[in-house]
Design an enzyme around this catalytic site. Sequence first.
Site, mmCIF file in Angstrom:
data_model
loop_
_atom_site.group_PDB
_atom_site.id
_atom_site.type_symbol
_atom_site.label_atom_id
_atom_site.label_comp_id
_atom_site.label_asym_id
_atom_site.label_seq_id
_atom_site.Cartn_x
_atom_site.Cartn_y
_atom_site.Cartn_z
ATOM 1 N N ARG A 192 50.196 24.585 10.634
ATOM 2 C CA ARG A 192 49.534 24.455 11.944
ATOM 3 C C ARG A 192 48.074 24.919 11.799
ATOM 4 O O ARG A 192 47.641 25.380 10.741
ATOM 5 C CB ARG A 192 50.244 25.277 13.016
ATOM 6 C CG ARG A 192 50.056 26.773 12.875
ATOM 7 C CD ARG A 192 50.757 27.524 13.993
ATOM 8 N NE ARG A 192 50.290 28.895 14.062
ATOM 9 C CZ ARG A 192 50.941 29.898 14.637
ATOM 10 N NH1 ARG A 192 52.109 29.680 15.198
ATOM 11 N NH2 ARG A 192 50.431 31.119 14.676
ATOM 12 N N ILE A 242 44.336 25.865 11.308
ATOM 13 C CA ILE A 242 43.327 25.551 10.290
ATOM 14 C C ILE A 242 43.980 24.956 9.039
ATOM 15 O O ILE A 242 43.466 24.001 8.444
ATOM 16 C CB ILE A 242 42.527 26.830 9.941
ATOM 17 C CG1 ILE A 242 41.684 27.263 11.166
ATOM 18 C CG2 ILE A 242 41.631 26.610 8.731
ATOM 19 C CD1 ILE A 242 40.914 28.563 10.969
ATOM 20 N N VAL A 284 53.916 34.082 1.501
ATOM 21 C CA VAL A 284 52.849 34.518 0.590
ATOM 22 C C VAL A 284 52.915 36.007 0.257
ATOM 23 O O VAL A 284 52.304 36.442 -0.716
ATOM 24 C CB VAL A 284 51.439 34.167 1.125
ATOM 25 C CG1 VAL A 284 51.258 32.661 1.266
ATOM 26 C CG2 VAL A 284 51.130 34.884 2.427
ATOM 27 N N TYR A 323 42.516 43.693 10.864
ATOM 28 C CA TYR A 323 42.251 42.285 10.520
ATOM 29 C C TYR A 323 40.881 42.140 9.856
ATOM 30 O O TYR A 323 40.743 41.501 8.807
ATOM 31 C CB TYR A 323 42.326 41.435 11.797
ATOM 32 C CG TYR A 323 41.965 39.979 11.574
ATOM 33 C CD1 TYR A 323 42.911 39.092 11.054
ATOM 34 C CD2 TYR A 323 40.700 39.487 11.867
ATOM 35 C CE1 TYR A 323 42.590 37.754 10.830
ATOM 36 C CE2 TYR A 323 40.377 38.160 11.648
ATOM 37 C CZ TYR A 323 41.330 37.299 11.135
ATOM 38 O OH TYR A 323 40.998 35.978 10.906
ATOM 39 N N LYS A 362 39.971 40.948 5.968
ATOM 40 C CA LYS A 362 39.154 39.777 5.639
ATOM 41 C C LYS A 362 37.979 40.165 4.738
ATOM 42 O O LYS A 362 37.551 39.392 3.883
ATOM 43 C CB LYS A 362 38.683 39.084 6.920
ATOM 44 C CG LYS A 362 39.825 38.412 7.680
ATOM 45 C CD LYS A 362 40.449 37.302 6.827
ATOM 46 C CE LYS A 362 41.596 36.601 7.511
ATOM 47 N NZ LYS A 362 42.148 35.491 6.712
HETATM 48 N N1 LIG Z 1 41.330 30.745 14.374
HETATM 49 C C1 LIG Z 1 40.179 31.308 14.089
HETATM 50 O O1 LIG Z 1 39.269 31.374 14.933
HETATM 51 C C2 LIG Z 1 39.937 31.892 12.722
HETATM 52 C C3 LIG Z 1 38.670 32.434 12.456
HETATM 53 C C4 LIG Z 1 38.403 32.968 11.209
HETATM 54 C C5 LIG Z 1 39.381 32.940 10.219
HETATM 55 N N2 LIG Z 1 40.609 32.425 10.496
HETATM 56 C C6 LIG Z 1 41.595 32.434 9.390
HETATM 57 O O2 LIG Z 1 42.048 31.122 9.124
HETATM 58 C C7 LIG Z 1 43.392 31.154 8.651
HETATM 59 C C8 LIG Z 1 44.258 30.259 9.523
HETATM 60 O O3 LIG Z 1 44.130 30.707 10.876
HETATM 61 P P1 LIG Z 1 44.722 29.907 12.116
HETATM 62 O O4 LIG Z 1 43.806 30.131 13.236
HETATM 63 O O5 LIG Z 1 45.100 28.521 11.716
HETATM 64 O O6 LIG Z 1 46.036 30.795 12.358
HETATM 65 P P2 LIG Z 1 47.458 30.385 12.914
HETATM 66 O O7 LIG Z 1 48.096 31.653 13.342
HETATM 67 O O8 LIG Z 1 47.371 29.274 13.873
HETATM 68 O O9 LIG Z 1 48.211 29.830 11.588
HETATM 69 C C9 LIG Z 1 48.543 30.675 10.525
HETATM 70 C C10 LIG Z 1 49.610 30.007 9.685
HETATM 71 O O10 LIG Z 1 49.954 30.905 8.610
HETATM 72 C C11 LIG Z 1 51.371 30.944 8.481
HETATM 73 N N3 LIG Z 1 51.803 32.227 7.922
HETATM 74 C C12 LIG Z 1 51.747 33.452 8.507
HETATM 75 N N4 LIG Z 1 52.289 34.372 7.683
HETATM 76 C C13 LIG Z 1 52.681 33.726 6.566
HETATM 77 C C14 LIG Z 1 53.302 34.141 5.360
HETATM 78 N N5 LIG Z 1 53.659 35.423 5.154
HETATM 79 N N6 LIG Z 1 53.537 33.207 4.389
HETATM 80 C C15 LIG Z 1 53.205 31.908 4.583
HETATM 81 N N7 LIG Z 1 52.627 31.447 5.730
HETATM 82 C C16 LIG Z 1 52.369 32.365 6.700
HETATM 83 C C17 LIG Z 1 51.881 30.766 9.913
HETATM 84 O O11 LIG Z 1 53.237 30.341 9.941
HETATM 85 C C18 LIG Z 1 50.912 29.736 10.469
HETATM 86 O O12 LIG Z 1 51.343 28.422 10.222
HETATM 87 C C19 LIG Z 1 43.831 32.622 8.708
HETATM 88 O O13 LIG Z 1 43.675 33.213 7.440
HETATM 89 C C20 LIG Z 1 42.856 33.220 9.701
HETATM 90 O O14 LIG Z 1 42.685 34.594 9.510
HETATM 91 C C21 LIG Z 1 40.912 31.910 11.717
#
Ligand SMILES: NC(=O)c1ccc[n+]([C@@H]2O[C@H](COP(=O)([O-])OP(=O)(O)OC[C@H]3O[C@@H](n4cnc5c(N)ncnc54)[C@H](O)[C@@H]3O)[C@@H](O)[C@H]2O)c1
Length: 280
Positions: free
Chosen positions: A21, A23, A69, A171, A175
């Site tokens: 889902r 990103i 992971v 968090y 990062k």
């Molecule tokens: N959304 C934002 O604004 C934003 C900004 C900066 C960085 N990020 C980073 O981008 C990445 C994706 O974020 P997102 O917004 O899509 O988050 P999200 O919560 O929508 O998706 C995260 C995904 O990671 C999976 N996941 C969680 N724990 C896991 C594990 N132990 N093993 C395998 N999969 C696992 C979840 O099932 C989910 O599908 C993350 O690393 C997040 O920190 C997001």
Amino acid sequence: MATSTSQQLDGRSALVTGGGRGIGRGISMILASRGAEVCVSDIDMAGAEQVAAEINEGGGNAFAAGGNVTDLESISEVAQNAIDKFGKLDICVPNAGVLGGSDFMSRKDYNDRDWDLTWDVNVRGVVNTCDAVVGHMTERKYGKIVIIASHGGREPRGVPDAGRGNVQGPYMVSKAAAIQWTHWLAMNVGQFNINVNAVCPGRLWTPMWQAIAQNHKELNPELADMSIRDIFELQIKGTMPLGREQTPEDIGRVVSFLASDDASEITGQALNVNGGAIMN
Ligand SMILES: NC(=O)c1ccc[n+]([C@@H]2O[C@H](COP(=O)([O-])OP(=O)(O)OC[C@H]3O[C@@H](n4cnc5c(N)ncnc54)[C@H](O)[C@@H]3O)[C@@H](O)[C@H]2O)c1
């Protein structure tokens, strides 16, 4: 001479964690649209299956895998599965991440669970995913690792001030650690023609930011009447020179560039894709 970049990753194979889902989905879709075969891995198998199905229906080549992971054995199995199915693995995108404990939204302060989870998933999870592929990439003397960090790992910032609560502290620290790991790994595996870079997304309307906006709403009485989407937009307008949110596909396009041979001289870098919110 052909000038099209649409098949930039033709013949390449990729593993994306957290691909079910948000990103990770956007990254998987873009890599596939550029010609890469993709292993969409997620602890949420149903999400991974849906994304892989979408790619295959669109004429790409993907398969879904589970994989946690935080468990080196689990993610190594996924990587080996991808190597067996594709014959090799060129690209690895450690993207899976968490904000903190599941009751994050209603809390002002962090707790032990937030520290443990963000360390286990955002730091050790990234390290485990890299460890699962580096041996293979070293042998082949070819590899592109693109870690998804955050601009929050550079400088925590927000309007209205999210600092009224400390709940995002773990968090942000996790990062920053992911960025430092990017530097460290790049230094060590450059000799094997492996590029290691990080992408630092800004703000995207995924379940992760929906949880942050909910947290802001619950912590700040003046936001009580606003929708979480309006709170998110307030953040965007207040912090981003480009004045707009990023999309998963925006992140995917930059990952695709860093995973391509156009970026073969870039390693050990962390690239903000954040509309200019933080300029370093
Ligand atoms: N959304 C934002 O604004 C934003 C900004 C900066 C960085 N990020 C980073 O981008 C990445 C994706 O974020 P997102 O917004 O899509 O988050 P999200 O919560 O929508 O998706 C995260 C995904 O990671 C999976 N996941 C969680 N724990 C896991 C594990 N132990 N093993 C395998 N999969 C696992 C979840 O099932 C989910 O599908 C993350 O690393 C997040 O920190 C997001």
